[in-house]
Design an enzyme around this catalytic site. Structure first.
Site, PDB file in Angstrom:
ATOM      1  N   LYS A  76      -1.952  -1.790   7.222  1.00 29.96           N
ATOM      2  CA  LYS A  76      -0.986  -2.229   8.359  1.00 29.96           C
ATOM      3  C   LYS A  76      -1.174  -1.475   9.459  1.00 29.96           C
ATOM      4  O   LYS A  76      -0.953  -0.412   9.600  1.00 29.96           O
ATOM      5  CB  LYS A  76       0.658  -2.467   7.727  1.00 29.96           C
ATOM      6  N   SER A 151       6.961  -8.825   7.219  1.00 29.27           N
ATOM      7  CA  SER A 151       6.270  -8.611   8.420  1.00 29.27           C
ATOM      8  C   SER A 151       4.496  -8.110   8.176  1.00 29.27           C
ATOM      9  O   SER A 151       3.802  -8.181   8.981  1.00 29.27           O
ATOM     10  CB  SER A 151       6.672  -7.537   9.378  1.00 29.27           C
ATOM     11  N   SER A 175       9.813  -6.491   4.115  1.00 29.72           N
ATOM     12  CA  SER A 175       8.384  -6.504   4.654  1.00 29.72           C
ATOM     13  C   SER A 175       7.307  -6.070   3.769  1.00 29.72           C
ATOM     14  O   SER A 175       6.058  -6.492   4.135  1.00 29.72           O
ATOM     15  CB  SER A 175       8.279  -6.088   5.802  1.00 29.72           C
TER      16      SER A 175
END
Ligand code: GLN
Length: 485
Positions: A76, A151, A175
């Site tokens: 990420k 997210s 997330s």
């Protein structure tokens, strides 16, 4: 031999250790597939050439004692990676190249892992659909125009599409678990303090936690072992004896008491989710576990509490983006004008919304009514879990109140977007570990997840319960590579 990209992380590790395949072959396979998968928009930054070099170096001087020997991984884009662009999905960090490495990614490098790229995410990890990213929407490989969750949406998309054998995300209110649930993958949020927050772009510091996203529970145990560590660079890192999560993975759940919180049976929840939950309970009972109804009376207050605490911390954390210290700077007539223009142009709408809520609830006159009150309710939510854990060893709930939705479906309705996290947010407020595992499909064939919540630092227990459910549930992701060109 089966296709490299079809192998799970643990299998790849084994094959590299047995010298059946090289790091170069594995790295090349995932990079080739990533290059054919641009339509998903999973990546923000590619690090392919550098990764291939690293793979060659590994093969020349292999160290098979590592936990991730020459394994390529995309992560990420919220983790600072030394000399690799780190954007947090924001224009304000569009050209930010960290001079240091986050502890979690350093742990991956130390165990022989190779970073092949940085994955798309909601701007500053604020969102549930990856639609707040400055770098555009991400496609869910399950079906075209479906959100991959957020997210950590680039992470879930890349993982489900087999562009990376495993990945890591961050979870402030769901997330990791929500995108895992939306893509038929496994997402684990560890106990607060288990994985270092050093070098992770901060959103809400008392809630943020890094964790693994993988194809199965075994890989999750392996990744957790790699990334969880005590770190004196993070003052909230906890110095406890970390488990040998992989070695101690055990599907035997005989005698385990599993709590079912009645407050999680929310109005309007699709029938399939209720059925999935019952299926999970039955598996637990069939394997010698005991189902016990429990009470988490303050569950209803979790979402409003989160949407005070998280924006308050975010507004303070994001004060550092002023056009002076980091990244983007706009021209202004004077210093104040430059600050204002930089922040108006550099941040997207959702981030601005959070900064406004956050500064409001922290402002004098409102602090007591909102922020302080929210902190007190947060304690009550944690007390609910403490009470429940006097009776049970873990808790089983659905991961999300619905399956993945269409891109654009909720963008104009922030409250309905926030409702996505109704089952995940309480766990962050209480600092507990929880894992989402794929458990079934809805009527459109989209994946649905179940969540196992544990006591603080009891990651082994929830991994074991998840392992047992996984073995019995026989979940298969129907992915047909529609995006490949
Ligand atoms: N969707 C939640 C939010 O927008 C949670 C995000 C997260 O866990 N980073 O705040």
């Amino acid at each position: 031999m089966s296709n490299i990209i079809d192998l799970k992380l643990f299998e790849l590790v084994e094959k590299i250790k047995k010298k059946e395949i090289s790091s170069n072959e594995v790295t090349k396979a995932f990079i080739d597939r990533s290059q054919k998968s641009k339509k998903l928009n999973s990546y923000i930054t590619e690090n392919f050439e550098n990764a291939l070099q690293k793979a060659k170096q590994f093969d020349e001087k292999p160290d098979f004692n590592k936990k991730l020997p020459g394994i390529p991984l995309a992560v990420k884009d919220l983790f600072c990676t030394k000399n690799i662009r780190t954007t947090a999905g924001s224009k304000i960090l569009e050209n930010f190249f960290p001079t240091y490495e986050s502890t979690v990614t350093q742990n991956i490098l130390d165990e022989g892992g190779i970073i092949i790229g940085k994955l798309n995410c909601d701007e500053f990890a604020m969102g549930s659909s990856n639609e707040t990213s400055f770098f555009g929407n991400v496609q869910n490989p399950i079906s075209e125009n479906l959100v991959p969750g957020g997210s950590s949406g680039g992470s879930s998309s890349a993982l489900a599409a087999k562009l990376t054998p495993a990945t890591i995300g961050t979870d402030t209110g769901g997330s990791i678990r929500q995108p895992a649930s939306f893509t038929g993958t496994v997402g684990l949020k560890p106990t607060y303090g288990s994985c270092s927050r050093y070098g992770i772009v901060a959103f809400a510091s008392s809630l943020d936690q890094a964790g693994p996203m993988t194809q199965n529970v075994k890989d999750s145990a392996l990744m957790l072992e790699v990334i969880s560590s005590y770190d004196n660079k993070d003052s909230t890192s906890v110095d406890f004896k970390r488990g040998q999560y992989l070695k101690d993975l055990n599907e035997n759940i005989k005698g385990k008491k599993i709590g079912i919180p009645k407050q999680y049976r929310v109005d309007g929840m699709p029938k399939e989710i209720d059925e999935l939950w019952k299926k999970g309970m039955k598996i637990i009972e069939d394997n010698g576990g005991e189902i016990i109804e429990i009470n988490l009376p303050n569950t209803n207050y979790a979402l409003p509490t989160y949407y005070i605490v998280a924006p308050a911390e975010a507004s303070s954390n994001l004060a550092r983006y002023d056009g002076v210290k980091y990244g983007f700077r706009s021209k202004g007539k004077n210093l104040i004008d430059m600050y204002e223009k930089t922040r108006s142009e550099g941040f997207g709408d959702e981030v601005k919304r959070r900064i406004m809520i956050g500064t409001y609830v922290l402002s004098s006159g409102y602090y007591d009514a909102y922020y302080l009150k929210a902190q007190k309710v947060r304690r009550l939510i944690k007390n609910d879990f403490d009470q429940a854990y006097k009776k049970v060893d873990a808790i089983l709930t659905p991961s999300t109140p619905s399956s993945a939705f269409k891109i654009g479906e909720k963008t104009n309705d922030p409250v309905s977007m926030y409702l996505n996290d109704i089952f995940t947010v309480p766990i962050n407020l209480a600092g507990l570990p929880a894992i989402s595992i794929p458990a079934g499909h809805d009527k459109s064939g989209y994946p649905l997840g179940l969540q196992v919540i544990g006591k603080a630092f009891d990651e082994q227990n929830i991994l074991n319960i998840a392992y047992s459910i996984e073995k019995n549930i026989n979940f298969k992701n129907n992915i047909n590579d529609w995006w490949i060109n």
